[in-house]
Design an enzyme around this catalytic site. Structure first.
Site, PDB file in Angstrom:
ATOM      1  N   HIS A  38       1.216  -1.067   0.038  1.00 22.42           N
ATOM      2  CA  HIS A  38      -0.387   0.115  -0.052  1.00 22.42           C
ATOM      3  C   HIS A  38       0.806   1.291   0.359  1.00 22.42           C
ATOM      4  O   HIS A  38       2.230   1.028   0.375  1.00 22.42           O
ATOM      5  CB  HIS A  38      -0.772  -0.144   1.193  1.00 22.42           C
ATOM      6  CG  HIS A  38      -0.115  -0.183   2.441  1.00 22.42           C
ATOM      7  ND1 HIS A  38       1.121   0.860   2.704  1.00 22.42           N
ATOM      8  CD2 HIS A  38      -0.067  -1.033   3.449  1.00 22.42           C
ATOM      9  CE1 HIS A  38       1.225   0.415   4.652  1.00 22.42           C
ATOM     10  NE2 HIS A  38       0.796  -0.677   4.405  1.00 22.42           N
ATOM     11  N   HIS A  41       3.764   0.881   1.906  1.00 21.48           N
ATOM     12  CA  HIS A  41       5.158   0.928   1.497  1.00 21.48           C
ATOM     13  C   HIS A  41       6.200   1.390   0.299  1.00 21.48           C
ATOM     14  O   HIS A  41       7.360   1.261   0.146  1.00 21.48           O
ATOM     15  CB  HIS A  41       4.582  -0.858   1.105  1.00 21.48           C
ATOM     16  CG  HIS A  41       4.363  -1.897   1.799  1.00 21.48           C
ATOM     17  ND1 HIS A  41       2.813  -1.893   1.986  1.00 21.48           N
ATOM     18  CD2 HIS A  41       5.009  -2.768   2.999  1.00 21.48           C
ATOM     19  CE1 HIS A  41       3.201  -3.004   2.965  1.00 21.48           C
ATOM     20  NE2 HIS A  41       3.751  -3.149   3.396  1.00 21.48           N
ATOM     21  N   GLN A  65       5.903 -15.155  13.412  1.00 17.92           N
ATOM     22  CA  GLN A  65       5.863 -14.453  13.819  1.00 17.92           C
ATOM     23  C   GLN A  65       3.940 -13.517  14.139  1.00 17.92           C
ATOM     24  O   GLN A  65       3.769 -12.687  14.706  1.00 17.92           O
ATOM     25  CB  GLN A  65       6.411 -12.402  12.853  1.00 17.92           C
ATOM     26  CG  GLN A  65       6.255 -12.445  11.906  1.00 17.92           C
ATOM     27  CD  GLN A  65       6.701 -11.157  11.219  1.00 17.92           C
ATOM     28  OE1 GLN A  65       7.403 -10.993  10.792  1.00 17.92           O
ATOM     29  NE2 GLN A  65       5.762  -9.887  11.283  1.00 17.92           N
TER      30      GLN A  65
HETATM   31  O1  PAF Z   1       6.756  -5.380   8.852  1.00 16.10           O
HETATM   32  C1  PAF Z   1       6.880  -5.363   7.923  1.00 16.10           C
HETATM   33  O2  PAF Z   1       5.808  -6.038   7.581  1.00 16.10           O
HETATM   34  C2  PAF Z   1       7.214  -7.192   8.801  1.00 16.10           C
HETATM   35  O3  PAF Z   1       7.091  -7.840  10.085  1.00 16.10           O
HETATM   36  C3  PAF Z   1       9.148  -7.607   7.820  1.00 16.10           C
HETATM   37  C4  PAF Z   1       9.492  -6.429   8.305  1.00 16.10           C
HETATM   38  C5  PAF Z   1       8.490  -7.606   6.966  1.00 16.10           C
HETATM   39  C6  PAF Z   1       9.467  -8.753   8.521  1.00 16.10           C
HETATM   40  O4  PAF Z   1       8.151  -9.925   8.381  1.00 16.10           O
END
Ligand code: PAF
Length: 284
Positions: A38, A41, A65
């Protein structure tokens, strides 16, 4: 733009970029993402192109995560559209490994960053920052960028990655890029895709609560009272539960009870099934 899925091919392609030179001597910027790109980014990508000669972006939805009851399976995956966007923005390499490449059989190593990882999202999402620190370390080792860019929207993540890069001498300059917002103030996030129309309208209470609390604190109001008022604003808008609304030291993220220097106001709360986070700088 090359789309690469194997580590050896990535290393060869990055070496070619470095030899290709440029005004900065063939420097490489990395923008790590989980895709579903989006405007936030795009801001990272544009800043990365200013910071280095060549841009590598990664897309990997990192399972480690996400907690067991989080949205890993549902997380939006749009690689074809993301690739088009990155190509348009002048990205040289899209690094898009699969889970087996990132976590080969027997993978047993995890990176944990003490202190800065522990409160806020670290408390609300146990294991989350170890997952982030581990995957980001792997991405840094794979790409070996000169600079890497992360959004301030995930402020605690940025603080964790700065600590990690400094502590492990990773040799990567970390650049934090200011949060991009919709016209009504809501921070851009891939998770906004989950909001219903009504929830999207209610979500604007999150930046509003933070702006009002930051203003009250700046004007000399009691920190505890400003945080309580922000919580009330969120509850009135339909957020529940509120994971935290905290004023913190901007580097260590230790809670602050008075404004005696630069500070960061951070909040996380759920609206329906969607967990939103946001933060603001507060200066005296
Ligand atoms: O911010 C994110 O999109 C994620 O946490 C990252 C830094 C790509 C790690 O998976």
């Amino acid at each position: 733009m090359q789309i690469i899925r194997e580590v050896d091919a990535l290393r060869r392609a990055v070496a070619v970029l470095r030899c290709a030179g440029g005004k900065g001597g063939g420097t490489v910027a990395l923008v790590p993402t989980m895709g579903a790109l989006h405007g936030g980014h795009i801001a990272l990508v544009r800043e990365a192109r200013r910071a280095a000669d060549h841009l590598v972006a990664s897309i990997f939805v990192n399972p480690t995560q996400f907690g067991p009851n989080e949205d890993f399976a549902l997380y939006p995956r749009r690689e074809a559209a993301d690739a088009e966007t990155l190509e348009r923005e002048g990205c040289a390499i899209l690094w898009a490994p699969d889970a087996g490449t990132m976590y080969p059989d027997g993978h047993a190593t995890s990176i944990s960053v003490a202190g800065v990882s522990e409160g806020l999202d670290g408390a609300a999402r146990p294991g989350h920052f170890a997952g982030v620190a581990t995957i980001v370390t792997k991405l840094f080792n794979q790409v070996q960028p000169d600079v890497a860019l992360f959004g301030e929207k995930d402020y605690q993540q940025l603080a964790v990655i700065r600590r990690l890069a400094a502590d492990l001498d990773l040799g990567v300059r970390i650049i934090g890029v200011p949060t991009q917002r919709d016209l009504d103030g809501l921070a851009l996030s891939s998770r906004n895709f989950y909001l219903s129309k009504e929830e999207r309208r209610a979500a604007r209470a999150l930046p509003r609560a933070l702006v009002e609390a930051a203003q009250a604190i700046r004007d000399g109001g009691e920190v505890a009272a400003a945080l309580a008022q922000a919580r009330e604003t969120l509850v009135a808008a339909g957020f529940s539960p509120i994971d935290y609304v905290e004023l913190c030291d901007p580097e260590t993220l230790r809670p602050m009870t008075t404004l005696n220097g630069p500070a960061r106001l951070l909040a996380a709360a759920k609206l329906g099934k969607t967990r939103l986070i946001d933060n603001l700088a507060v200066t005296s």
